[in-house]
Design a protein around this motif. Structure first.
Motif, PDB file in Angstrom:
ATOM      1  N   GLN A  51       0.828  -1.210   0.000  1.00 48.28           N
ATOM      2  CA  GLN A  51       0.000   0.000   0.000  1.00 48.28           C
ATOM      3  C   GLN A  51       0.864   1.262   0.000  1.00 48.28           C
ATOM      4  OE1 GLN A  51      -3.430   0.306  -0.293  1.00 48.28           O
ATOM      5  NE2 GLN A  51      -3.213  -1.837  -0.847  1.00 48.28           N
ATOM      6  N   TYR A  52       1.984   1.222   0.729  1.00 50.05           N
ATOM      7  CA  TYR A  52       2.924   2.347   0.738  1.00 50.05           C
ATOM      8  C   TYR A  52       3.413   2.608  -0.686  1.00 50.05           C
ATOM      9  CZ  TYR A  52       7.124   5.109   1.566  1.00 50.05           C
ATOM     10  OH  TYR A  52       8.075   6.096   1.532  1.00 50.05           O
ATOM     11  N   SER A  53       3.823   1.550  -1.369  1.00 55.23           N
ATOM     12  CA  SER A  53       4.340   1.684  -2.740  1.00 55.23           C
ATOM     13  C   SER A  53       3.274   2.220  -3.684  1.00 55.23           C
ATOM     14  CB  SER A  53       4.851   0.336  -3.245  1.00 55.23           C
ATOM     15  OG  SER A  53       5.971  -0.068  -2.493  1.00 55.23           O
ATOM     16  N   ILE A  54       2.047   1.732  -3.543  1.00 56.97           N
ATOM     17  CA  ILE A  54       0.948   2.210  -4.389  1.00 56.97           C
ATOM     18  C   ILE A  54       0.733   3.701  -4.175  1.00 56.97           C
ATOM     19  CG2 ILE A  54      -1.559   2.115  -4.739  1.00 56.97           C
ATOM     20  CD1 ILE A  54      -1.315  -0.941  -4.196  1.00 56.97           C
ATOM     21  N   GLN A  55       0.721   4.123  -2.914  1.00 60.39           N
ATOM     22  CA  GLN A  55       0.494   5.539  -2.623  1.00 60.39           C
ATOM     23  C   GLN A  55       1.641   6.389  -3.161  1.00 60.39           C
ATOM     24  OE1 GLN A  55      -0.366   6.554   1.463  1.00 60.39           O
ATOM     25  NE2 GLN A  55      -0.838   8.659   0.935  1.00 60.39           N
ATOM     26  N   ARG A  56       2.855   5.955  -2.923  1.00 58.76           N
ATOM     27  CA  ARG A  56       4.002   6.740  -3.386  1.00 58.76           C
ATOM     28  C   ARG A  56       4.016   6.843  -4.914  1.00 58.76           C
ATOM     29  NH1 ARG A  56       9.963   7.533  -1.177  1.00 58.76           N
ATOM     30  NH2 ARG A  56      10.815   8.543  -3.011  1.00 58.76           N
ATOM     31  N   LEU A  57       3.814   5.732  -5.595  1.00 59.12           N
ATOM     32  CA  LEU A  57       3.794   5.756  -7.057  1.00 59.12           C
ATOM     33  C   LEU A  57       2.663   6.628  -7.591  1.00 59.12           C
ATOM     34  CD1 LEU A  57       4.625   2.031  -7.849  1.00 59.12           C
ATOM     35  CD2 LEU A  57       6.082   4.023  -8.281  1.00 59.12           C
ATOM     36  N   SER A  58       1.508   6.583  -6.931  1.00 54.64           N
ATOM     37  CA  SER A  58       0.375   7.421  -7.347  1.00 54.64           C
ATOM     38  C   SER A  58       0.713   8.899  -7.206  1.00 54.64           C
ATOM     39  CB  SER A  58      -0.862   7.086  -6.514  1.00 54.64           C
ATOM     40  OG  SER A  58      -1.283   5.768  -6.744  1.00 54.64           O
ATOM     41  N   LEU A  59       1.331   9.266  -6.091  1.00 55.87           N
ATOM     42  CA  LEU A  59       1.721  10.661  -5.881  1.00 55.87           C
ATOM     43  C   LEU A  59       2.794  11.094  -6.877  1.00 55.87           C
ATOM     44  CD1 LEU A  59       1.730  10.717  -1.983  1.00 55.87           C
ATOM     45  CD2 LEU A  59       0.208  12.026  -3.478  1.00 55.87           C
ATOM     46  N   GLU A  60       3.777  10.242  -7.072  1.00 56.83           N
ATOM     47  CA  GLU A  60       4.843  10.583  -8.026  1.00 56.83           C
ATOM     48  C   GLU A  60       4.295  10.733  -9.444  1.00 56.83           C
ATOM     49  OE1 GLU A  60       8.804   8.756  -5.893  1.00 56.83           O
ATOM     50  OE2 GLU A  60       7.588   7.398  -7.120  1.00 56.83           O
ATOM     51  N   SER A  61       3.298   9.921  -9.801  1.00 52.75           N
ATOM     52  CA  SER A  61       2.711  10.036 -11.142  1.00 52.75           C
ATOM     53  C   SER A  61       1.964  11.359 -11.317  1.00 52.75           C
ATOM     54  CB  SER A  61       1.771   8.862 -11.423  1.00 52.75           C
ATOM     55  OG  SER A  61       0.553   8.993 -10.719  1.00 52.75           O
ATOM     56  N   GLU A  62       1.599  11.997 -10.191  1.00 55.85           N
ATOM     57  CA  GLU A  62       0.940  13.306 -10.233  1.00 55.85           C
ATOM     58  C   GLU A  62       1.941  14.450 -10.068  1.00 55.85           C
ATOM     59  OE1 GLU A  62      -2.130  13.087  -7.257  1.00 55.85           O
ATOM     60  OE2 GLU A  62      -3.388  11.826  -8.521  1.00 55.85           O
ATOM     61  N   GLY A  63       3.243  14.120 -10.062  1.00 57.71           N
ATOM     62  CA  GLY A  63       4.271  15.146 -10.003  1.00 57.71           C
ATOM     63  C   GLY A  63       4.793  15.472  -8.616  1.00 57.71           C
ATOM     64  N   VAL A  64       4.332  14.763  -7.598  1.00 58.77           N
ATOM     65  CA  VAL A  64       4.802  15.005  -6.238  1.00 58.77           C
ATOM     66  C   VAL A  64       6.184  14.392  -6.084  1.00 58.77           C
ATOM     67  CG1 VAL A  64       4.367  14.579  -3.784  1.00 58.77           C
ATOM     68  CG2 VAL A  64       2.467  15.092  -5.320  1.00 58.77           C
ATOM     69  N   GLU A  65       7.103  15.159  -5.532  1.00 55.23           N
ATOM     70  CA  GLU A  65       8.478  14.700  -5.334  1.00 55.23           C
ATOM     71  C   GLU A  65       8.715  14.389  -3.863  1.00 55.23           C
ATOM     72  OE1 GLU A  65      10.606  18.072  -6.771  1.00 55.23           O
ATOM     73  OE2 GLU A  65       9.903  17.791  -8.821  1.00 55.23           O
ATOM     74  N   PHE A  66       9.556  13.391  -3.620  1.00 47.08           N
ATOM     75  CA  PHE A  66       9.909  12.984  -2.272  1.00 47.08           C
ATOM     76  C   PHE A  66      11.364  13.311  -1.991  1.00 47.08           C
ATOM     77  CE2 PHE A  66       6.145  10.589  -3.083  1.00 47.08           C
ATOM     78  CZ  PHE A  66       5.593  10.291  -1.851  1.00 47.08           C
ATOM     79  N   PHE A  67      11.643  13.729  -0.755  1.00 47.89           N
ATOM     80  CA  PHE A  67      13.022  13.870  -0.303  1.00 47.89           C
ATOM     81  C   PHE A  67      13.600  12.467  -0.124  1.00 47.89           C
ATOM     82  CE2 PHE A  67      11.314  17.870   1.762  1.00 47.89           C
ATOM     83  CZ  PHE A  67      11.988  18.754   0.936  1.00 47.89           C
ATOM     84  N   ASN A  68      14.920  12.379   0.057  1.00 44.74           N
ATOM     85  CA  ASN A  68      15.568  11.082   0.282  1.00 44.74           C
ATOM     86  C   ASN A  68      15.057  10.376   1.535  1.00 44.74           C
ATOM     87  OD1 ASN A  68      17.110  11.288  -2.020  1.00 44.74           O
ATOM     88  ND2 ASN A  68      18.855  12.198  -0.969  1.00 44.74           N
ATOM     89  N   ASN A  69      14.558  11.134   2.511  1.00 43.29           N
ATOM     90  CA  ASN A  69      14.054  10.530   3.748  1.00 43.29           C
ATOM     91  C   ASN A  69      12.605  10.054   3.617  1.00 43.29           C
ATOM     92  OD1 ASN A  69      12.603  12.920   3.793  1.00 43.29           O
ATOM     93  ND2 ASN A  69      13.495  13.679   5.696  1.00 43.29           N
ATOM     94  N   GLY A  70      12.038  10.133   2.405  1.00 43.78           N
ATOM     95  CA  GLY A  70      10.688   9.647   2.168  1.00 43.78           C
ATOM     96  C   GLY A  70       9.596  10.658   2.460  1.00 43.78           C
ATOM     97  N   ARG A  71       9.977  11.874   2.768  1.00 43.86           N
ATOM     98  CA  ARG A  71       8.985  12.913   3.071  1.00 43.86           C
ATOM     99  C   ARG A  71       8.719  13.773   1.845  1.00 43.86           C
ATOM    100  NH1 ARG A  71      10.553  15.174   9.108  1.00 43.86           N
ATOM    101  NH2 ARG A  71      10.037  13.231  10.170  1.00 43.86           N
TER     102      ARG A  71
END
Length: 85
Positions: A51-71
């Motif tokens: 579920q974490y991976s699904i959420q992160r991939l969904s956000l990244e596909s919308e252009g949201v960027e993550f810091f190296n610490n996952g935030r």
């Protein structure tokens, strides 16, 4: 948005946990954009790896960027209806 931010907009300043429960129990049925909600630190709150991976991939596909610490940089990516309307 954050869980607490949604709770405040719904009129329950201390209702962040209820928002979590509602999103995770009703998102599929009502097609709620659960993946766009994170905790106050800008982190994905899900502990389940899939579920974490699904959420992160969904956000990244919308252009949201993550810091190296996952935030997520909330000052850049957080939606604030009072500012965006």
């Amino acid at each position: 948005m954050t869980y607490g931010q949604i709770a405040i907009l719904a009129g329950s300043h201390r209702g962040a946990r209820q928002v979590v429960r509602i999103l995770h129990s009703m998102s599929k049925k009502h097609r709620l954009p659960w993946h766009r909600v994170v905790n106050i630190k800008g982190e994905i709150g899900l502990k389940d790896d899939e579920q974490y991976s699904i959420q992160r991939l969904s956000l990244e596909s919308e252009g949201v960027e993550f810091f190296n610490n996952g935030r997520i940089n909330l000052s850049k990516f957080q939606f604030s209806p009072e500012q965006d309307e």
